[in-house]
Design a protein around this motif. Structure first.
Motif, PDB file in Angstrom:
ATOM      1  N   ALA A 133       0.920  -1.290  -0.023  1.00  0.00           N
ATOM      2  CA  ALA A 133      -0.079  -0.104  -0.193  1.00  0.00           C
ATOM      3  C   ALA A 133       0.979   1.250  -0.100  1.00  0.00           C
ATOM      4  O   ALA A 133       0.500   2.291  -0.795  1.00  0.00           O
ATOM      5  N   PHE A 134       2.054   1.242   0.993  1.00  0.00           N
ATOM      6  CA  PHE A 134       2.919   2.350   1.010  1.00  0.00           C
ATOM      7  C   PHE A 134       3.603   2.445  -0.181  1.00  0.00           C
ATOM      8  O   PHE A 134       3.994   3.631  -0.903  1.00  0.00           O
ATOM      9  N   ARG A 135       4.032   1.558  -1.047  1.00  0.00           N
ATOM     10  CA  ARG A 135       4.694   1.570  -2.363  1.00  0.00           C
ATOM     11  C   ARG A 135       3.893   2.137  -3.243  1.00  0.00           C
ATOM     12  O   ARG A 135       4.575   3.070  -4.007  1.00  0.00           O
ATOM     13  N   GLU A 136       2.672   1.953  -3.380  1.00  0.00           N
ATOM     14  CA  GLU A 136       1.897   2.198  -4.259  1.00  0.00           C
ATOM     15  C   GLU A 136       1.850   4.145  -3.996  1.00  0.00           C
ATOM     16  O   GLU A 136       1.818   4.660  -4.977  1.00  0.00           O
ATOM     17  N   LEU A 137       1.558   4.556  -3.093  1.00  0.00           N
ATOM     18  CA  LEU A 137       1.489   5.858  -2.602  1.00  0.00           C
ATOM     19  C   LEU A 137       2.880   6.372  -2.884  1.00  0.00           C
ATOM     20  O   LEU A 137       2.774   7.581  -3.529  1.00  0.00           O
ATOM     21  N   ARG A 138       3.829   5.838  -2.657  1.00  0.00           N
ATOM     22  CA  ARG A 138       5.512   6.489  -2.900  1.00  0.00           C
ATOM     23  C   ARG A 138       5.359   6.520  -4.332  1.00  0.00           C
ATOM     24  O   ARG A 138       6.362   7.660  -5.192  1.00  0.00           O
ATOM     25  N   ALA A 139       5.079   5.642  -5.332  1.00  0.00           N
ATOM     26  CA  ALA A 139       5.311   5.598  -6.645  1.00  0.00           C
ATOM     27  C   ALA A 139       4.505   6.701  -7.233  1.00  0.00           C
ATOM     28  O   ALA A 139       4.834   7.277  -8.233  1.00  0.00           O
ATOM     29  N   ARG A 140       3.500   7.119  -6.511  1.00  0.00           N
ATOM     30  CA  ARG A 140       2.601   8.496  -6.997  1.00  0.00           C
ATOM     31  C   ARG A 140       3.112   9.866  -6.260  1.00  0.00           C
ATOM     32  O   ARG A 140       2.491  10.725  -6.717  1.00  0.00           O
ATOM     33  N   THR A 162      21.327   5.410  -6.085  1.00  0.00           N
ATOM     34  CA  THR A 162      20.980   4.150  -5.926  1.00  0.00           C
ATOM     35  C   THR A 162      19.435   4.359  -5.480  1.00  0.00           C
ATOM     36  O   THR A 162      18.280   3.727  -5.788  1.00  0.00           O
ATOM     37  N   ILE A 163      19.278   4.930  -4.280  1.00  0.00           N
ATOM     38  CA  ILE A 163      18.024   5.215  -3.741  1.00  0.00           C
ATOM     39  C   ILE A 163      16.912   6.149  -4.714  1.00  0.00           C
ATOM     40  O   ILE A 163      15.857   5.734  -4.623  1.00  0.00           O
ATOM     41  N   GLU A 164      17.331   6.955  -5.257  1.00  0.00           N
ATOM     42  CA  GLU A 164      16.482   7.798  -6.034  1.00  0.00           C
ATOM     43  C   GLU A 164      16.296   7.121  -7.527  1.00  0.00           C
ATOM     44  O   GLU A 164      15.282   7.554  -8.362  1.00  0.00           O
ATOM     45  N   GLY A 165      16.995   5.879  -7.609  1.00  0.00           N
ATOM     46  CA  GLY A 165      16.674   4.983  -8.809  1.00  0.00           C
ATOM     47  C   GLY A 165      15.417   4.217  -8.548  1.00  0.00           C
ATOM     48  O   GLY A 165      15.061   3.519  -9.572  1.00  0.00           O
ATOM     49  N   HIS A 166      15.098   4.052  -7.286  1.00  0.00           N
ATOM     50  CA  HIS A 166      14.046   3.304  -6.787  1.00  0.00           C
ATOM     51  C   HIS A 166      12.948   4.212  -6.259  1.00  0.00           C
ATOM     52  O   HIS A 166      12.602   4.456  -5.151  1.00  0.00           O
ATOM     53  N   ARG A 167      12.074   4.712  -7.160  1.00  0.00           N
ATOM     54  CA  ARG A 167      10.798   5.419  -6.602  1.00  0.00           C
ATOM     55  C   ARG A 167      10.036   4.990  -5.787  1.00  0.00           C
ATOM     56  O   ARG A 167       9.459   5.645  -4.828  1.00  0.00           O
ATOM     57  N   ASP A 168       9.681   3.538  -5.861  1.00  0.00           N
ATOM     58  CA  ASP A 168       8.994   3.098  -4.647  1.00  0.00           C
ATOM     59  C   ASP A 168       9.266   3.109  -3.164  1.00  0.00           C
ATOM     60  O   ASP A 168       8.694   2.957  -2.317  1.00  0.00           O
ATOM     61  N   LEU A 169      10.855   3.423  -3.113  1.00  0.00           N
ATOM     62  CA  LEU A 169      11.280   3.598  -1.626  1.00  0.00           C
ATOM     63  C   LEU A 169      10.696   5.012  -1.152  1.00  0.00           C
ATOM     64  O   LEU A 169      10.565   5.033   0.004  1.00  0.00           O
TER      65      LEU A 169
END
Length: 239
Positions: A133-140, A162-169
């Motif tokens: 659920a939170f991954r979906e929010l972060r992806a937005r 690396t961390i900005e390459g993974h938007r879901d984080l």
């Protein structure tokens, strides 16, 4: 919005974990002992309601002792599953110790052997659903958290990328701290000051996490930086 209500969300998660623990205990009791499960428990413990409360609170305490209520302390469900396993083992050991201390040999060992794996699985599934659920929010682009990187050298810049390459984080780098500002000249993020400016930067900007990416030659500063960041309530990472 989520950041403003972080304490409330953490309390709700604790309450949910406690309620689920009670549900697991009652559900397995019903499966193991039938509809008269409460009668069976009363023959061992005068007040089964107190047992539910103690078990639920104990489970929440075991999770808290293993850092499972720290916001985004773990990047993967695998690491969370490992710490959850440690909490389960702690809970099991504490339970058997209490049974031994109060001389309650009539509690079914088979029931306990089933109880703790079931508790582990239920909690792990709950955490996995929350992560999705939170991954979906972060992806937005919602529920973003801001990271200050201490050390602008190759390790720090690689970590930031690396961390900005993974938007879901949902992690965003606000900039670097380094005693040599030239390190950050070619970086995609600004230089915010020297190592000694850590407390000033944390006070003047929104900082949720501090990543320490200093070269080994500067690791003498690591403890002091980590202590200052933790005292300010920040998550500290040492990639």
């Amino acid at each position: 919005m989520i950041r403003r209500h972080a304490s409330t969300l953490r309390a709700l998660l604790m309450l949910t974990d406690g309620l689920l623990a009670a549900v697991v205990l009652v559900g397995l009791s019903w499966v193991r002992f039938g509809e008269d499960w409460a009668v069976w428990w009363r023959e061992i413990i005068p007040n089964p309601d107190a047992l539910l409360l103690v078990y639920a609170v104990g489970w929440v305490v075991a999770l808290a002792l293993n850092g499972l209520y720290r916001p985004r302390a773990r990047w993967s469900i695998r690491s969370e599953a490992w710490d959850l396993l440690r909490a389960t083992v702690l809970m099991a050991v504490a339970t058997f110790a209490v049974l031994f201390w109060f001389k309650l040999p009539d509690v079914s060992r088979l029931f306990l052997i089933i109880l703790f794996p079931a508790q582990y699985i239920v909690t792990l599934v709950t955490r996995a659903i929350l992560r999705l659920a939170f991954r979906e929010l972060r992806a937005r682009g919602k529920n973003a958290r801001y990271v200050l990187v201490v050390g602008a050298g190759a390790r720090g810049q690689a970590f930031a990328a690396t961390i900005e390459g993974h938007r879901d984080l949902g992690l965003q780098v606000v900039g670097f701290l380094d005693d040599d500002p030239t390190y950050a000249e070619d970086a995609s993020w600004p230089w915010l000051g020297k190592l000694g400016d850590l407390e000033t930067v944390m006070a003047s900007r929104i900082i949720d996490e501090v990543a320490i990416c200093l070269p080994f030659s500067q690791w003498g500063y690591l403890d002091g930086i980590a202590y200052a960041a933790e005292e300010a309530g920040k998550i500290v990472r040492v990639p």
